[in-house]
Design a protein around this motif. Structure first.
Motif, PDB file in Angstrom:
ATOM      1  N   THR A 297      97.741  25.551 -38.394  1.00 57.58           N
ATOM      2  CA  THR A 297      96.132  25.875 -38.986  1.00 57.58           C
ATOM      3  C   THR A 297      95.085  26.986 -38.916  1.00 57.58           C
ATOM      4  OG1 THR A 297      95.754  25.698 -36.776  1.00 57.58           O
ATOM      5  CG2 THR A 297      96.007  23.920 -36.866  1.00 57.58           C
ATOM      6  N   LEU A 298      96.357  27.918 -39.448  1.00 57.88           N
ATOM      7  CA  LEU A 298      95.830  28.650 -40.113  1.00 57.88           C
ATOM      8  C   LEU A 298      95.550  28.659 -41.963  1.00 57.88           C
ATOM      9  CD1 LEU A 298      98.972  31.262 -39.834  1.00 57.88           C
ATOM     10  CD2 LEU A 298      96.396  31.170 -38.314  1.00 57.88           C
ATOM     11  N   PRO A 299      94.467  29.432 -42.174  1.00 55.25           N
ATOM     12  CA  PRO A 299      93.567  29.266 -42.931  1.00 55.25           C
ATOM     13  C   PRO A 299      94.367  29.815 -44.364  1.00 55.25           C
ATOM     14  CG  PRO A 299      92.041  30.740 -41.970  1.00 55.25           C
ATOM     15  CD  PRO A 299      93.172  30.136 -41.101  1.00 55.25           C
ATOM     16  N   LEU A 300      95.889  29.671 -44.199  1.00 56.67           N
ATOM     17  CA  LEU A 300      96.327  30.084 -45.279  1.00 56.67           C
ATOM     18  C   LEU A 300      97.053  28.978 -46.302  1.00 56.67           C
ATOM     19  CD1 LEU A 300      97.954  33.033 -43.068  1.00 56.67           C
ATOM     20  CD2 LEU A 300      96.551  33.029 -44.767  1.00 56.67           C
ATOM     21  N   PRO A 301      97.482  29.380 -47.531  1.00 57.88           N
ATOM     22  CA  PRO A 301      98.545  27.788 -48.658  1.00 57.88           C
ATOM     23  C   PRO A 301      99.533  28.241 -47.473  1.00 57.88           C
ATOM     24  CG  PRO A 301      96.788  30.365 -49.651  1.00 57.88           C
ATOM     25  CD  PRO A 301      96.852  30.783 -48.128  1.00 57.88           C
ATOM     26  N   GLY A 302      99.501  27.221 -47.768  1.00 59.66           N
ATOM     27  CA  GLY A 302     100.816  26.645 -47.337  1.00 59.66           C
ATOM     28  C   GLY A 302     101.548  26.510 -45.415  1.00 59.66           C
ATOM     29  N   ALA A 303     100.758  27.135 -44.897  1.00 61.59           N
ATOM     30  CA  ALA A 303     100.296  27.248 -43.487  1.00 61.59           C
ATOM     31  C   ALA A 303     100.498  25.474 -42.500  1.00 61.59           C
ATOM     32  CB  ALA A 303      98.666  28.048 -42.925  1.00 61.59           C
ATOM     33  N   ALA A 304      99.894  24.503 -43.706  1.00 65.15           N
ATOM     34  CA  ALA A 304      99.775  22.962 -43.143  1.00 65.15           C
ATOM     35  C   ALA A 304     101.710  22.897 -43.222  1.00 65.15           C
ATOM     36  CB  ALA A 304      99.093  22.637 -43.295  1.00 65.15           C
ATOM     37  N   SER A 305     102.582  23.640 -44.193  1.00 59.19           N
ATOM     38  CA  SER A 305     103.944  22.887 -43.766  1.00 59.19           C
ATOM     39  C   SER A 305     105.105  23.768 -43.915  1.00 59.19           C
ATOM     40  CB  SER A 305     104.301  22.415 -45.436  1.00 59.19           C
ATOM     41  OG  SER A 305     103.447  22.889 -46.560  1.00 59.19           O
ATOM     42  N   ILE A 306     104.396  24.453 -43.808  1.00 59.15           N
ATOM     43  CA  ILE A 306     105.122  25.957 -43.354  1.00 59.15           C
ATOM     44  C   ILE A 306     106.896  26.318 -42.361  1.00 59.15           C
ATOM     45  CG2 ILE A 306     103.998  27.621 -41.948  1.00 59.15           C
ATOM     46  CD1 ILE A 306     106.377  28.302 -45.111  1.00 59.15           C
ATOM     47  N   CYS A 307     106.085  25.581 -41.148  1.00 60.31           N
ATOM     48  CA  CYS A 307     106.667  25.179 -40.117  1.00 60.31           C
ATOM     49  C   CYS A 307     107.979  23.719 -40.321  1.00 60.31           C
ATOM     50  CB  CYS A 307     106.508  25.054 -38.963  1.00 60.31           C
ATOM     51  SG  CYS A 307     105.343  26.505 -38.007  1.00 60.31           S
ATOM     52  N   ASP A 308     107.321  23.163 -40.930  1.00 56.80           N
ATOM     53  CA  ASP A 308     108.216  22.029 -41.342  1.00 56.80           C
ATOM     54  C   ASP A 308     109.694  22.339 -42.268  1.00 56.80           C
ATOM     55  OD1 ASP A 308     106.832  19.598 -39.401  1.00 56.80           O
ATOM     56  OD2 ASP A 308     105.348  19.574 -40.458  1.00 56.80           O
ATOM     57  N   ARG A 309     109.168  23.271 -43.562  1.00 57.70           N
ATOM     58  CA  ARG A 309     110.099  23.472 -44.350  1.00 57.70           C
ATOM     59  C   ARG A 309     110.838  24.544 -43.405  1.00 57.70           C
ATOM     60  NH1 ARG A 309     108.344  21.725 -48.827  1.00 57.70           N
ATOM     61  NH2 ARG A 309     106.398  21.735 -49.746  1.00 57.70           N
ATOM     62  N   ALA A 310     110.529  25.012 -41.848  1.00 57.70           N
ATOM     63  CA  ALA A 310     111.602  26.334 -42.159  1.00 57.70           C
ATOM     64  C   ALA A 310     112.514  24.791 -41.146  1.00 57.70           C
ATOM     65  CB  ALA A 310     111.001  26.887 -40.740  1.00 57.70           C
ATOM     66  N   MET A 311     112.211  24.451 -40.201  1.00 55.87           N
ATOM     67  CA  MET A 311     112.782  23.337 -39.874  1.00 55.87           C
ATOM     68  C   MET A 311     113.773  21.829 -41.065  1.00 55.87           C
ATOM     69  SD  MET A 311     110.885  21.449 -37.165  1.00 55.87           S
ATOM     70  CE  MET A 311     108.935  20.870 -37.447  1.00 55.87           C
ATOM     71  N   TRP A 312     113.578  22.203 -42.422  1.00 50.84           N
ATOM     72  CA  TRP A 312     114.238  21.344 -42.742  1.00 50.84           C
ATOM     73  C   TRP A 312     115.729  22.693 -43.174  1.00 50.84           C
ATOM     74  CZ3 TRP A 312     115.687  17.409 -45.411  1.00 50.84           C
ATOM     75  CH2 TRP A 312     116.890  17.203 -46.216  1.00 50.84           C
ATOM     76  N   TYR A 313     115.531  23.719 -43.625  1.00 50.53           N
ATOM     77  CA  TYR A 313     116.208  24.416 -43.492  1.00 50.53           C
ATOM     78  C   TYR A 313     116.815  24.727 -42.313  1.00 50.53           C
ATOM     79  CZ  TYR A 313     114.690  25.081 -47.705  1.00 50.53           C
ATOM     80  OH  TYR A 313     114.435  24.493 -49.384  1.00 50.53           O
ATOM     81  N   LEU A 314     116.906  24.822 -41.121  1.00 51.44           N
ATOM     82  CA  LEU A 314     117.706  24.979 -39.578  1.00 51.44           C
ATOM     83  C   LEU A 314     117.727  24.156 -38.915  1.00 51.44           C
ATOM     84  CD1 LEU A 314     114.097  27.269 -37.846  1.00 51.44           C
ATOM     85  CD2 LEU A 314     116.541  28.419 -39.232  1.00 51.44           C
ATOM     86  N   ASN A 315     117.886  22.948 -39.375  1.00 55.57           N
ATOM     87  CA  ASN A 315     118.155  21.583 -38.726  1.00 55.57           C
ATOM     88  C   ASN A 315     119.603  21.413 -39.170  1.00 55.57           C
ATOM     89  OD1 ASN A 315     117.862  18.707 -37.375  1.00 55.57           O
ATOM     90  ND2 ASN A 315     118.051  17.883 -39.635  1.00 55.57           N
ATOM     91  N   PRO A 316     120.350  21.743 -39.697  1.00 57.44           N
ATOM     92  CA  PRO A 316     121.825  21.809 -40.062  1.00 57.44           C
ATOM     93  C   PRO A 316     122.364  22.567 -39.179  1.00 57.44           C
ATOM     94  CG  PRO A 316     121.140  22.145 -41.863  1.00 57.44           C
ATOM     95  CD  PRO A 316     119.711  22.298 -40.935  1.00 57.44           C
ATOM     96  N   LEU A 317     121.167  23.562 -38.588  1.00 58.49           N
ATOM     97  CA  LEU A 317     122.073  24.697 -37.633  1.00 58.49           C
ATOM     98  C   LEU A 317     122.452  23.720 -36.286  1.00 58.49           C
ATOM     99  CD1 LEU A 317     121.220  28.233 -39.060  1.00 58.49           C
ATOM    100  CD2 LEU A 317     122.985  26.888 -39.034  1.00 58.49           C
ATOM    101  N   MET A 318     121.192  23.182 -35.774  1.00 63.46           N
ATOM    102  CA  MET A 318     120.936  22.475 -34.547  1.00 63.46           C
ATOM    103  C   MET A 318     122.321  21.520 -34.178  1.00 63.46           C
ATOM    104  SD  MET A 318     119.315  24.578 -33.078  1.00 63.46           S
ATOM    105  CE  MET A 318     118.425  25.132 -34.471  1.00 63.46           C
TER     106      MET A 318
END
Length: 135
Positions: A14-35
């Motif tokens: 919810t931060l008023p920054l470009p890409g803030a709405a999806s940055i955590c989901d994009r990070a999870m995309w890359y971290l998921n294979p490590l789990m």
């Protein structure tokens, strides 16, 4: 421990920054294979082999309905073209993980779509336990 992580994700999203709405989901995309994978080997195999899945939880209420349901399901499955229907009966541990996975998958669909650069439309619903008519 998921609650605090989810709260952090919501706060960042919810931060008023470009890409803030999806940055955590994009990070999870890359971290998921490590789990570690939460599903058992038989369930993972089914997930790879089939493009559609139906999770059915049944119960017996003392009048033989479960046997009737199973008999009807087997008869229906046997009437389908060979190789088009299969099923797996979960043990207690698999059942719990499969139910958790079902609900996690609904939220993970957004992560998948963002990671693959796809649009998203997810239709996911559960019927109430006392449902007696088609929705």
């Amino acid at each position: 421990w998921l609650g605090p992580l989810w709260a952090i994700k919501d706060r960042i999203s919810t931060l008023p920054l470009p890409g803030a709405a999806s940055i955590c989901d994009r990070a999870m995309w890359y971290l998921n294979p490590l789990m570690p994978h939460p599903l058992s080997t038989p369930l993972r195999r089914l997930a790879v082999e089939w493009d559609h899945h139906l999770l059915v939880e049944t119960a017996e209420y003392g009048q033989g309905q479960i046997n009737d349901l199973e008999d009807r399901f087997v008869a229906w499955a046997n009437a389908q073209p060979k190789g088009t229907v299969t099923w797996h009966t979960c043990d207690a541990a698999e059942k719990e993980w499969a139910l958790v996975f079902r609900f996690v998958t609904a939220a993970a669909f957004r992560v998948y779509c963002l990671g693959r650069g796809l649009g998203e439309l997810n239709v996911d619903y559960s019927l109430p336990k006392n449902c007696t008519q088609a929705p």
